[in-house]
Scaffold this motif. Structure first.
Motif, PDB file in Angstrom:
ATOM      1  N   ILE A  88      -4.825  59.481  36.534  1.00  0.00           N
ATOM      2  CA  ILE A  88      -5.147  58.991  37.605  1.00  0.00           C
ATOM      3  C   ILE A  88      -6.466  58.143  37.442  1.00  0.00           C
ATOM      4  CG2 ILE A  88      -6.009  59.551  39.980  1.00  0.00           C
ATOM      5  CD1 ILE A  88      -4.381  61.980  40.105  1.00  0.00           C
ATOM      6  N   THR A  89      -7.346  58.744  36.836  1.00  0.00           N
ATOM      7  CA  THR A  89      -8.757  57.944  36.643  1.00  0.00           C
ATOM      8  C   THR A  89      -8.523  56.515  35.867  1.00  0.00           C
ATOM      9  OG1 THR A  89      -9.815  59.940  36.582  1.00  0.00           O
ATOM     10  CG2 THR A  89     -11.236  57.962  35.996  1.00  0.00           C
ATOM     11  N   VAL A  90      -7.516  56.713  34.959  1.00  0.00           N
ATOM     12  CA  VAL A  90      -7.259  55.656  34.118  1.00  0.00           C
ATOM     13  C   VAL A  90      -6.667  54.437  34.851  1.00  0.00           C
ATOM     14  CG1 VAL A  90      -5.721  54.695  32.203  1.00  0.00           C
ATOM     15  CG2 VAL A  90      -7.210  56.643  31.726  1.00  0.00           C
ATOM     16  N   MET A  91      -5.529  54.664  35.680  1.00  0.00           N
ATOM     17  CA  MET A  91      -5.085  53.905  36.576  1.00  0.00           C
ATOM     18  C   MET A  91      -5.618  53.354  37.646  1.00  0.00           C
ATOM     19  SD  MET A  91      -2.402  53.807  34.613  1.00  0.00           S
ATOM     20  CE  MET A  91      -1.442  52.425  35.613  1.00  0.00           C
ATOM     21  N   ILE A  92      -6.503  54.032  38.590  1.00  0.00           N
ATOM     22  CA  ILE A  92      -7.086  53.314  39.658  1.00  0.00           C
ATOM     23  C   ILE A  92      -8.518  53.686  39.925  1.00  0.00           C
ATOM     24  CG2 ILE A  92      -4.912  53.568  40.965  1.00  0.00           C
ATOM     25  CD1 ILE A  92      -5.929  56.049  42.407  1.00  0.00           C
ATOM     26  N   GLY A  93      -9.217  54.103  38.731  1.00  0.00           N
ATOM     27  CA  GLY A  93     -10.665  54.455  38.701  1.00  0.00           C
ATOM     28  C   GLY A  93     -11.067  55.732  39.460  1.00  0.00           C
ATOM     29  N   GLY A  94     -12.588  55.607  39.794  1.00  0.00           N
ATOM     30  CA  GLY A  94     -12.960  56.870  40.055  1.00  0.00           C
ATOM     31  C   GLY A  94     -12.758  57.415  41.510  1.00  0.00           C
ATOM     32  N   GLN A  95     -13.435  56.567  42.439  1.00  0.00           N
ATOM     33  CA  GLN A  95     -13.620  56.925  43.814  1.00  0.00           C
ATOM     34  C   GLN A  95     -11.894  56.773  44.573  1.00  0.00           C
ATOM     35  OE1 GLN A  95     -15.883  57.859  45.739  1.00  0.00           O
ATOM     36  NE2 GLN A  95     -17.484  57.649  43.971  1.00  0.00           N
ATOM     37  N   ALA A  96     -11.169  55.722  44.021  1.00  0.00           N
ATOM     38  CA  ALA A  96      -9.864  55.699  44.435  1.00  0.00           C
ATOM     39  C   ALA A  96      -9.185  56.835  44.008  1.00  0.00           C
ATOM     40  CB  ALA A  96      -8.970  54.313  44.332  1.00  0.00           C
ATOM     41  N   GLY A  97      -9.327  57.292  42.818  1.00  0.00           N
ATOM     42  CA  GLY A  97      -8.794  58.234  42.154  1.00  0.00           C
ATOM     43  C   GLY A  97      -9.045  59.821  42.883  1.00  0.00           C
ATOM     44  N   ALA A  98     -10.188  59.685  43.235  1.00  0.00           N
ATOM     45  CA  ALA A  98     -10.720  60.969  44.161  1.00  0.00           C
ATOM     46  C   ALA A  98     -10.039  61.035  45.271  1.00  0.00           C
ATOM     47  CB  ALA A  98     -12.340  61.035  44.122  1.00  0.00           C
ATOM     48  N   ARG A  99      -9.800  59.908  46.099  1.00  0.00           N
ATOM     49  CA  ARG A  99      -9.114  59.889  47.382  1.00  0.00           C
ATOM     50  C   ARG A  99      -7.536  60.441  46.995  1.00  0.00           C
ATOM     51  NH1 ARG A  99     -12.343  55.381  48.068  1.00  0.00           N
ATOM     52  NH2 ARG A  99     -10.811  53.831  47.546  1.00  0.00           N
TER      53      ARG A  99
END
Length: 503
Positions: A88-99
């Protein structure tokens, strides 16, 4: 953290607790959970603990058995959860991945996702490939660039560098020896770095960049003959592609005044560029001083006369209704609002001001009858279009090109050599390269041939070997997409991790 599942059997194996601040304990219920044929590890959340529980735990020996392949020691998540969060982090990043993870039932913060990704990616080694491809990518186009390195055999990105300096690339090549073939563009930075750090590697020039250099060289050779090109286009007006048959609209006074002001401003800049060019200043220095792009400065310096701005006519949304409006104007209707409402009834989607501006220009000429010969706009063909017609041998432009060749033998020779070089690159005809160099020494393409001679080994390798930079251009496109997803707030380390892990 609490793992929710539907176990078929659950046996409590141990209970351990540690007293925390405020009289609570972190109670960990460790047990075997058999669910859907797989073994899971279960832990409870924080619970209050009594002194009797602590005394019984201290008296008896409680132990748990590790579950390898399911959860790591002292871990708060299973390996499958960690892997899912990493992707998830690799594909869309930190904040967006947390959501997104919160939607999936995984409570985690953006900072934790980035920290976990950095920790897990720290051990990934970089191995030098046999066939290495080097290219640059833009942090900010025209100002700051980085370097991307790819393995052409496995079609993967192997590393990113924060700049495109020769010293940085050479240091990377020394730390990762073993590359036998290095594919690169026509820039001298990567060629110099390869010669310094990997002198035994075979350098391969990219064929697309060779053709681009050819088109730029031919464009520079044709630029002094722009008047000749215009005359040839006018004489072959019926054969030149792109000539539009349209009436000549009258220019409103306010637009004419604005056009004159713009021309005066461009002409003053043109004179200032030539004045600074005579002092020996570079194109970049002149551009920074006058606020111009270096390409505009180069164009001004290469032309002996002031290049007039040419407005190409563009079709508007009112043009499909021109016949109806002409008929209404002939009938004497001059009410713009009424004409606009009539057009709306016929499917027109524009606003009133668009029709008003169109009619303001349209009323300056008399509509021609069907029997009258249509008025043709003055043919305009740029140097770049001429280069395209020469290299692609456009059938519809052959009459125009023949007139150009007859008027200027110099252009004819340069065009012939350009088409020959285009053919030998596309067909990879290595034996024809040496005769081409000999024929180009005394022509307008002599400078281009001289630059190729300095890098002749790489050019010959491009004709012998199948490698090119087509793969790395796709990786650069993906890198730009990842960079823009992070909105410019992340650093180079996170960009590198996301690019390498996605690859």
């Amino acid at each position: 953290m609490r793992l929710s599942f539907e176990p078929l059997a659950l046996s409590l194996a141990a209970l351990s607790a540690v007293r925390l601040r405020g009289g609570f304990t972190a109670g960990i219920y460790a047990g075997w959970a058999i669910c859907r044929g797989k073994v899971f590890w279960s832990r409870s959340c924080f619970r209050p603990a009594s002194s009797s529980v602590l005394s019984r735990l201290a008296a008896g020996g409680c132990f748990t058995e590790p579950l390898s392949g399911t959860v790591l020691r002292y871990s708060r998540r299973t390996l499958r959860s960690c892997e899912a969060l990493d992707w998830i982090t690799v594909m869309i990043g930190g904040q967006a991945g947390a959501r997104l993870a919160r939607r999936l039932g995984l409570l985690v913060s953006g900072s934790t996702l980035l920290r976990q990704l950095r920790c897990r990616a720290r051990c990934a080694p970089v191995v030098a490939p046999r066939v290495l491809d080097i290219d640059d990518w833009a942090w900010r186009k025209g100002h700051r660039y980085g370097t991307i390195l790819c393995d052409l055999e496995s079609r993967r990105v192997i590393d990113l560098l924060p700049d495109r300096e020769a010293g940085t690339v050479a240091a990377w090549l020394r730390e990762h020896p073993g590359s036998e073939i290095v594919s690169r563009d026509r820039g001298g930075i990567y060629a110099q770095a390869t010669r310094l750090a990997a002198p035994g590697a075979v350098q391969v020039a990219d064929r697309w960049h060779l053709l681009r250099n050819l088109s730029e060289a031919l464009k520079n050779a044709l630029s002094p003959h722009h008047r000749l090109l215009t005359q040839a286009a006018r004489s072959s007006m019926g054969e030149v592609p792109g000539v539009v048959t349209s009436p000549q609209p009258s220019v409103p006074p306010w637009e004419l005044r604005a056009s004159l002001r713009n021309r005066e401003r461009r002409f003053s800049r043109y004179e200032e560029v030539h004045r600074l060019g005579q002092t020996g200043a570079s194109h970049a220095a002149i551009g920074r001083q006058l606020g111009l792009d270096h390409r505009t400065v180069r164009k001004f310096l290469r032309t002996e006369t002031f290049p007039e701005a040419q407005r190409s006519p563009r079709p508007g949304i009112v043009d499909p209704y021109a016949e109806y409006l002409d008929r209404r104007l002939e009938q004497g209707c001059r009410n713009v609002s009424r004409l606009w409402r009539e057009l709306r009834e016929r499917g027109f989607t524009g606003q009133l001001n668009i029709v008003r501006r169109w009619l303001r220009c349209r009323r300056g000429y008399q509509p021609t009858s069907a029997a009258a010969a249509p008025h043709r706009a003055a043919p305009r063909i740029s140097v770049r279009q001429t280069v395209w017609h020469i290299l692609k041998e456009t059938p519809s432009a052959q009459t125009y090109l023949e007139q150009v060749y007859q008027a200027s033998p110099e252009v004819s020779v340069a065009a012939k050599l350009a088409k020959e070089f285009f053919r030998l690159i596309t067909q990879r005809d290595l034996p024809a390269l040496t005769p081409w160099f000999e024929a180009a020494k005394t022509t307008a393409l002599a400078g281009f041939a001289s630059h190729l001679t300095r890098d002749r080994d790489a050019v010959e390798a491009a004709l012998k070997l199948p490698w090119s930079q087509g793969q790395v251009e796709g990786h650069v496109h993906r890198l730009k997409l990842i960079k823009r997803q992070m909105y410019g707030r992340a650093g180079f380390d996170l960009l590198r991790l996301r690019v390498l892990h996605t690859a």
